[in-house]
Design a protein around this motif. Structure first.
Motif, PDB file in Angstrom:
ATOM      1  N   ARG A  16       0.833  -1.210   0.000  1.00  0.00           N
ATOM      2  CA  ARG A  16       0.000   0.000   0.000  1.00  0.00           C
ATOM      3  C   ARG A  16       0.868   1.261   0.000  1.00  0.00           C
ATOM      4  N   LEU A  69       2.390   1.721  -3.440  1.00  0.00           N
ATOM      5  CA  LEU A  69       1.414   2.274  -4.377  1.00  0.00           C
ATOM      6  C   LEU A  69       1.269   3.775  -4.183  1.00  0.00           C
ATOM      7  N   HIS A 118       2.455   0.589 -10.370  1.00  0.00           N
ATOM      8  CA  HIS A 118       1.178  -0.129 -10.316  1.00  0.00           C
ATOM      9  C   HIS A 118       0.163   0.601 -11.199  1.00  0.00           C
ATOM     10  N   GLY A 164      -3.416   0.112 -10.442  1.00  0.00           N
ATOM     11  CA  GLY A 164      -3.749   0.107  -9.036  1.00  0.00           C
ATOM     12  C   GLY A 164      -3.355  -1.210  -8.391  1.00  0.00           C
ATOM     13  N   LEU A 165      -3.818  -1.443  -7.164  1.00  0.00           N
ATOM     14  CA  LEU A 165      -3.473  -2.660  -6.440  1.00  0.00           C
ATOM     15  C   LEU A 165      -4.699  -3.180  -5.706  1.00  0.00           C
ATOM     16  N   THR A 166      -5.033  -4.428  -5.975  1.00  0.00           N
ATOM     17  CA  THR A 166      -6.159  -5.084  -5.317  1.00  0.00           C
ATOM     18  C   THR A 166      -5.637  -6.234  -4.462  1.00  0.00           C
ATOM     19  N   ASP A 189     -10.276   4.052   2.686  1.00  0.00           N
ATOM     20  CA  ASP A 189      -8.865   4.282   2.364  1.00  0.00           C
ATOM     21  C   ASP A 189      -8.739   5.397   1.328  1.00  0.00           C
ATOM     22  N   TRP A 223      -6.068   1.838  -4.526  1.00  0.00           N
ATOM     23  CA  TRP A 223      -5.958   0.748  -3.553  1.00  0.00           C
ATOM     24  C   TRP A 223      -7.325   0.130  -3.301  1.00  0.00           C
ATOM     25  N   ARG A 224      -7.364  -1.194  -3.262  1.00  0.00           N
ATOM     26  CA  ARG A 224      -8.609  -1.909  -2.976  1.00  0.00           C
ATOM     27  C   ARG A 224      -8.291  -3.102  -2.093  1.00  0.00           C
TER      28      ARG A 224
END
Length: 528
Positions: free
Chosen positions: A150, A153, A160, A163-165, A203, A208-209
């Motif tokens: 996180r 990111l 990324h 994004g980032l999951t 968040d 971010w997820r």
């Protein structure tokens, strides 16, 4: 005793299912505190995602065992079985240099796993049955690795671009300390993330997820252990996110040295693992929070009550080849037991040898009551996988070696099973074709692996035990591969552990065997 093994309560729930009245909801029975029980069978999964949505093609292999699994998984993952690269075996708590170059770490293999997790660039999927609580538990390290992702990111979004999951899926399994709360493991994971500085809601980091879910059913629950990164790399094995798999010398002093094994693969088969995770997610409940909780208010402010739904797959082209290894994903659960038949066929196809490392082996559920009978658990109560192995022994002289966990609470099942094998094979002069020994180190064995004819290796979560087969069997995931490097390492490990294993001797109170082998070909590894 392992928290992964509270079988009596699980089977008590099975009895409650049979006794449940007509007022239960269709297809399931709901008890208090999250004990939801499958009634009948769950619907089969969508097979198209398991086969890569038809985007990949894979020619039939030439070798017999590869061909067998290719045909058994046709339309269910065979298209993703070629073009893979096996990156190695991961040994818990640490590897021995006698068989592996895996570097030792103070916290064991989990530290190596944390390092790999930090390399995620797009999507991280983690499924496991258990997640221990506490600051020195391995889940705390995994949560810190997620927190590092996180932060990366936020600081370097260019790394990324999509994004980032991160999705965590726990198995709804009970623990010895929380017998009435199968959500405990999922709450432990959520608490570790909060303690690592990762908010559960609201968040503000762009892209971010984070989602956390718990499998909906307590019987059968999910026993799957998966880590999938970016839809390209998969790690699977028998390990729980548990202190049991941590070295005894690790900081905190709570590690218990339980041995386990995982295999890591890069390539198309990772899409099969994604589809497996996604299917389990569809049968789960997501964490919902009224407000952003603290670790102290987590259970008050959050609950696993929201039905989950599978996210859309965005595979627009074939998964690129990463190597030349054949790897087959074997997924099974209630309503989808095709992988059981593949495992049975694989054992039945053996021509020379089967070398098994297992924490739990058994016949059917009724076998444990046959322990004190001279013939043990006879053929009528044998699991199909063991009936297939016996046929291979009788027809082709296959040698079956079993390296098993010495667990006092489970020995009745093991001894009844072995007693039945000996009683069946001894009159044929084949008793010495089955050799069984207790795993030597005191920490115990939790591995679920087998090598057939030194040509096909299976590593995963499925025990060769009644809890992992048939309509009431747990959800399980295994990878099978003919990769020469992985097979060579397993053979070295098996030989090393066999050399320091202990003979299995029946307790003094058991009656004498009804038959004896007619020829005295006793080997050190025979069960005598």
């Amino acid at each position: 005793m392992l928290p992964a093994r509270p079988r009596p309560l699980a089977w008590a729930l099975a009895l409650l299912t049979l006794l449940a009245g007509p007022g239960s909801e269709a297809g399931r029975v709901v008890f208090p505190a999250g004990f939801e029980v499958v009634r009948g069978a769950l619907p089969r999964p969508d097979l198209a995602p398991l086969d890569g949505l038809g985007l990949n093609t894979c020619p039939p292999p030439a070798s017999p065992l590869d061909r067998l699994l290719y045909e058994r998984t046709h339309g269910q993952g065979a298209a993703l079985s070629c073009g893979n690269r096996v990156e190695g075996l991961l040994h818990f708590p640490n590897a021995d240099p006698a068989y592996s170059a895996q570097p030792p770490r103070a916290g064991g293999a989990f530290e190596l796993l944390d390092d790999e997790v930090r390399k995620t660039r797009d999507e991280l999927l983690i499924a496991n049955m258990l997640w221990d609580d506490g600051p020195d538990a391995p889940g705390a390290g995994l949560a810190r690795a997620v927190a590092d992702l996180r932060r990366d990111l936020a600081a370097h979004p260019e790394r990324h671009p999509r994004g980032l999951t991160v999705r965590l899926l726990l198995g709804n399994s009970i623990r010895l300390g929380d017998l009435l709360d199968p959500t405990a493991n999922a709450y432990h994971a959520a608490r570790h993330l909060l303690e690592a500085g990762v908010p559960l809601v609201g968040d503000t980091v762009p892209g971010w997820r984070l989602e956390i879910a718990n499998y909906a059913y307590a019987l059968p629950h999910s026993h799957v252990k998966l880590v999938v990164q970016d839809g390209e790399t998969v790690l699977t094995g028998g390990f729980n996110v548990s202190l049991f798999h941590v070295p005894a010398q690790a900081p905190g002093g709570r590690g218990l040295d339980l041995a386990d094994l995982a295999v890591r693969v890069h390539g198309p088969v990772a899409r099969h693992a994604v589809a497996t995770f996604r299917d389990g997610w569809r049968l789960s409940r997501g964490l919902t929070c009224r407000v952003n909780p603290t670790p102290a208010t987590l259970r008050r402010d959050c609950s696993f009550s929201r039905p989950t739904s599978p996210w859309p797959l965005v595979w627009t082209g074939p998964a690129p080849a990463a190597g030349t290894a054949r790897v087959y994903g074997l997924y099974r659960r209630s309503g989808y037991t095709d992988a059981d038949d593949a495992v049975v066929a694989l054992f039945g196809a053996a021509r020379t040898s089967v070398d098994v490392m297992q924490s739990q082996v058994s016949g059917t559920l009724g076998c444990v009551g046959r322990l004190s009978e001279p013939g043990g658990c006879g053929p009528a109560l044998g699991l199909p996988v063991w009936r297939a192995a016996v046929r291979a022994i009788r027809e082709r002289g296959v040698r079956l070696r079993l390296l098993l966990d010495y667990d006092p609470l489970l020995q009745a099942e093991t001894l009844a099973f072995l007693r039945g094998l000996e009683a069946e094979l001894a009159p044929l002069g084949l008793a010495d074709h089955v050799q069984a020994r207790w795993y030597g180190p005191a920490g115990g064995l939790h591995t679920k692996a087998a090598l057939i004819d030194a040509q096909m290796l299976t590593v995963g979560s499925q025990n060769l035990h009644h809890s992992a087969f048939g309509p009431l069997g747990l959800s399980e995931y295994t990878l099978a591969t003919s990769d020469a490097g992985a097979i060579a390492e397993y053979r070295r490990m098996f030989a090393f552990e066999w050399g320091r294993s202990r003979p299995i001797r029946a307790p003094w109170w058991l009656p004498a065997e009804v038959t004896e082998p007619p020829q005295p070909r006793v080997q050190p590894g025979d069960r005598r």
